[in-house]
Design a protein around this motif. Structure first.
Motif, PDB file in Angstrom:
ATOM      1  N   ARG A   1       0.817  -1.207   0.000  1.00  0.00           N
ATOM      2  CA  ARG A   1       0.000   0.000   0.000  1.00  0.00           C
ATOM      3  C   ARG A   1       0.853   1.261   0.000  1.00  0.00           C
ATOM      4  O   ARG A   1       0.581   2.199  -0.746  1.00  0.00           O
ATOM      5  N   THR A   2       1.889   1.281   0.806  1.00  0.00           N
ATOM      6  CA  THR A   2       2.691   2.512   0.791  1.00  0.00           C
ATOM      7  C   THR A   2       3.398   2.685  -0.544  1.00  0.00           C
ATOM      8  O   THR A   2       3.612   3.806  -1.003  1.00  0.00           O
TER       9      THR A   2
ATOM     10  N   ASP B   1      12.016  -5.148  -2.392  1.00  0.00           N
ATOM     11  CA  ASP B   1      13.157  -5.912  -1.851  1.00  0.00           C
ATOM     12  C   ASP B   1      14.387  -5.051  -1.629  1.00  0.00           C
ATOM     13  O   ASP B   1      15.207  -5.338  -0.767  1.00  0.00           O
ATOM     14  N   ASP B   2      14.547  -4.013  -2.459  1.00  0.00           N
ATOM     15  CA  ASP B   2      15.769  -3.226  -2.436  1.00  0.00           C
ATOM     16  C   ASP B   2      17.002  -4.109  -2.502  1.00  0.00           C
ATOM     17  O   ASP B   2      17.851  -4.109  -1.605  1.00  0.00           O
TER      18      ASP B   2
ATOM     19  N   PRO C   1      13.004  -5.178   5.841  1.00  0.00           N
ATOM     20  CA  PRO C   1      13.689  -4.804   7.089  1.00  0.00           C
ATOM     21  C   PRO C   1      14.450  -5.986   7.673  1.00  0.00           C
ATOM     22  O   PRO C   1      14.237  -6.381   8.812  1.00  0.00           O
ATOM     23  N   HIS C   2      15.349  -6.535   6.865  1.00  0.00           N
ATOM     24  CA  HIS C   2      16.034  -7.743   7.295  1.00  0.00           C
ATOM     25  C   HIS C   2      16.933  -7.520   8.488  1.00  0.00           C
ATOM     26  O   HIS C   2      16.954  -8.306   9.426  1.00  0.00           O
ATOM     27  N   TYR C   3      17.689  -6.446   8.438  1.00  0.00           N
ATOM     28  CA  TYR C   3      18.591  -6.177   9.549  1.00  0.00           C
ATOM     29  C   TYR C   3      17.803  -6.083  10.855  1.00  0.00           C
ATOM     30  O   TYR C   3      18.150  -6.708  11.857  1.00  0.00           O
ATOM     31  N   GLU C   4      16.722  -5.329  10.809  1.00  0.00           N
ATOM     32  CA  GLU C   4      15.902  -5.139  11.998  1.00  0.00           C
ATOM     33  C   GLU C   4      15.301  -6.458  12.471  1.00  0.00           C
ATOM     34  O   GLU C   4      15.220  -6.726  13.675  1.00  0.00           O
TER      35      GLU C   4
ATOM     36  N   CYS D   1       8.040  -2.261   5.759  1.00  0.00           N
ATOM     37  CA  CYS D   1       9.133  -2.103   4.809  1.00  0.00           C
ATOM     38  C   CYS D   1       9.235  -0.632   4.429  1.00  0.00           C
ATOM     39  O   CYS D   1       8.294  -0.088   3.849  1.00  0.00           O
ATOM     40  N   PRO D   2      10.345   0.007   4.748  1.00  0.00           N
ATOM     41  CA  PRO D   2      10.462   1.423   4.401  1.00  0.00           C
ATOM     42  C   PRO D   2      10.612   1.620   2.894  1.00  0.00           C
ATOM     43  O   PRO D   2      11.193   0.790   2.195  1.00  0.00           O
TER      44      PRO D   2
END
Lengths: 339, 339
Positions: free
Chosen positions: B168-169, B276-277, B295-298, B326-327
């Motif tokens: 959505r974002t 995915d970035d 946000p894999h690191y997080e 996910c940013p």
DNA sequence: ATCGGCCGCCAAAACGTTTTGGTCCATCCG
DNA sequence: CGGATGGACCAAAACGTTTTGGCGGCCGAT
């Protein structure tokens, strides 16, 4: 919860000593076949597994190897080296303790002491790309090997890719396809691969008796945009090459965009070979990119194996770096020149 | 070689017990300030570091966490989760034992028993992409958390990306840029992300009061060539969308090639957002790809932290999966529609 | 009968910690 | 002066192994 040696001993009616002897198959111990049989059966029933902490404490062998990676983040193909290492370790009943420093050098020392605290049997010091490194002195505390890295002093066994040989086979592939005007999109970093791949390019040209043109050889930043600029610089010329060898796949990706912007087609008008085989590019690109695969998995395996043999039979170097060939991965970006 | 507790005791003239008490700051022990001082000094001089094997054996806490990854190979962005986990572990004085099963399920069991043999304090079971999994029962032997994965039974704490919210974002960003005809290049895999991102796309459209066209919504294989085909299918239409939201960056890469093949320009003629970035694509592509960062690191950090708290205070679930946003990562692939 | 030797097994120390349950010695109180 | 209190420290057991150096018992030879 978990069965211990004592449990097996009590249940089987023998002493801990005997159980240990049997389970470890210590040579030179005379133990009745019946006894062996019983003990093994009981151990099985209890699903006994030796506690590696205790074992490590006593044996001074933890069954654990420290893997210090300068980064598993940056270069996506580098984890294959971990994979190779892990598989080789598993073969030998060992496991990897992982630390990735991600370019934070202060983590190196900390990682190594954390390894030593845990009594690792040895340490793998892995770089993400072929580099000359100066590991912290604490690395000397245990057997160690270097991957994708070497020191000037050659004090550790080390494995690196054969940069010039691999560049030669890449260019030779283009020659074989019939190309006579071959350009090189090089990089500007101060790393061994820079000089190595350039030298390989030139050697291959010379061997094939092909002309060498300074203008076909351009150096740019080693990523996509650099590759784009470099490709434009070379392809905009009237005597433009029919084939490009690129320092890496990222530059090759840029070259793809350049070729398309010029209204040309990869493979048909311009053949391209990359380096690294970053699948996400080489398989993601259209047409598929022919490239040189870095033997990361193999280097990882080699690292653990030589490390383990070093642990069993310490020795003092110096060690010549071992050079690994990069296999050519053929996809669809190489064609024969037009006309 | 390495100094032991006994060395510190002998050199300082106190007993091993006292030294241990001082060095561990055990509460409720009365020890003369002078004594503390001396012991600490001597420990420092000898560069004493406790042996974690011995400590682990005694305390039943090895300072070690097993990290079981179904693959560090396949998806290049997945190692960020390892990085996050490692950093969180280091904060707590713990280290990661790594096993990557690389899609070989028989390695799961083996990996877990190897973990248990080494008395890990807990286990992280990490998937490479959001999946519903059934971990082997042996995982129950220790506290465990799931990353990028969940079970139907919710028996372990788990973290997964918020698929629909993130989609959505992404679409909202396109709406904000002024687009009114927005297509979705979807995938065909049977995984949670498939339905989630599609649903998010539709919701965002509805919220913005934009038209929904079945023909703008196409599903293909989730890699570059699939993205190419999907993009062609959508863009070849007379009422073609001015913006595309893609299931992932690989498909977006294919879309780039499609746009170029049609003589159009990304951002100018067709805006694109990926998912995915994967930096190698999103930064390597021209113009840079706007995309949703997983946000894999997080998640890695979260995994270790909840695992550690679970170790200190065991509890029994069930655990609702935690959803991570996910940013949006803005680059240059989104522009305003022409005219 | 005695002795040596071999067979089959085991007690105990060690690896480096943590932790329980003291002991010893002053000092203080009544 | 006797007993209680508490301050400062320590011995020893335990964690789960491996490994050294035995120890009984049986057999064959003297």
């Amino acid at each position: 919860m978990k069965a211990t040696l004592r449990d097996v001993a009590e249940r089987s009616g023998f002493s801990i000593t005997t159980v240990s002897h049997v389970l470890n198959d210590v040579p030179g111990k005379r133990i009745a076949p019946d006894t062996r049989e019983t003990i093994r059966r009981v151990a099985d029933e209890l699903a006994y597994r030796p506690n590696q902490l205790a074992q490590g404490l006593r044996r001074q062998r933890s069954g654990t190897i420290g893997f210090l990676a300068d980064s598993i983040l940056t270069t996506p193909h580098a984890h294959k080296v971990i994979s190779g290492a892990q598989d080789a370790a598993a073969e030998a009943g060992s496991m990897l303790l992982l630390v990735s420093t991600d370019g934070r050098p202060e983590l190196e020392e900390r990682g190594i002491t954390a390894f030593l605290d845990r009594q690792v049997d040895g340490i793998v010091y892995a770089a993400t790309y072929h580099r000359i490194v100066t590991p912290p002195p604490s690395l000397r505390a245990r057997p160690a090997v270097l991957l994708d890295a070497r020191t000037d002093a050659a004090e550790y066994p080390s494995a690196v890719p054969d940069e010039v040989g691999s560049a030669r086979t890449a260019v030779a592939e283009l020659v074989r396809a019939g190309h006579r005007r071959i350009g090189y999109l090089g990089n500007v970093d101060d790393i061994p691969a820079t000089a190595g791949r350039l030298a390989g390019y030139r050697q291959a040209l010379a061997e094939a008796g092909l002309p060498w043109q300074p203008a076909w050889e351009v150096a740019e930043a080693s990523e996509s945009t650099g590759g784009y600029r470099a490709a434009r610089a070379v392809l905009d010329r009237p005597d433009r090459p029919t084939a490009l060898f690129c320092f890496n796949d990222r530059m090759a990706l840029g070259a793809y965009f350049a070729v398309q912007d010029l209204g040309l087609a990869v493979a048909l008008d311009v053949s391209i070979i990359g380096f690294d085989d970053q699948e996400i590019i080489s398989e993601g690109v259209h047409p598929g990119l022919t490239t040189m695969r870095l033997p990361h998995y193999e280097m990882g395996q080699w690292g653990i194996r030589t490390l383990l043999s070093l642990i069993d039979a310490p020795s003092d170097g110096p060690y010549d770096p071992v050079h690994f060939d990069c296999p050519l991965v053929r996809r669809a970006s190489v064609g024969s020149p037009r006309g």
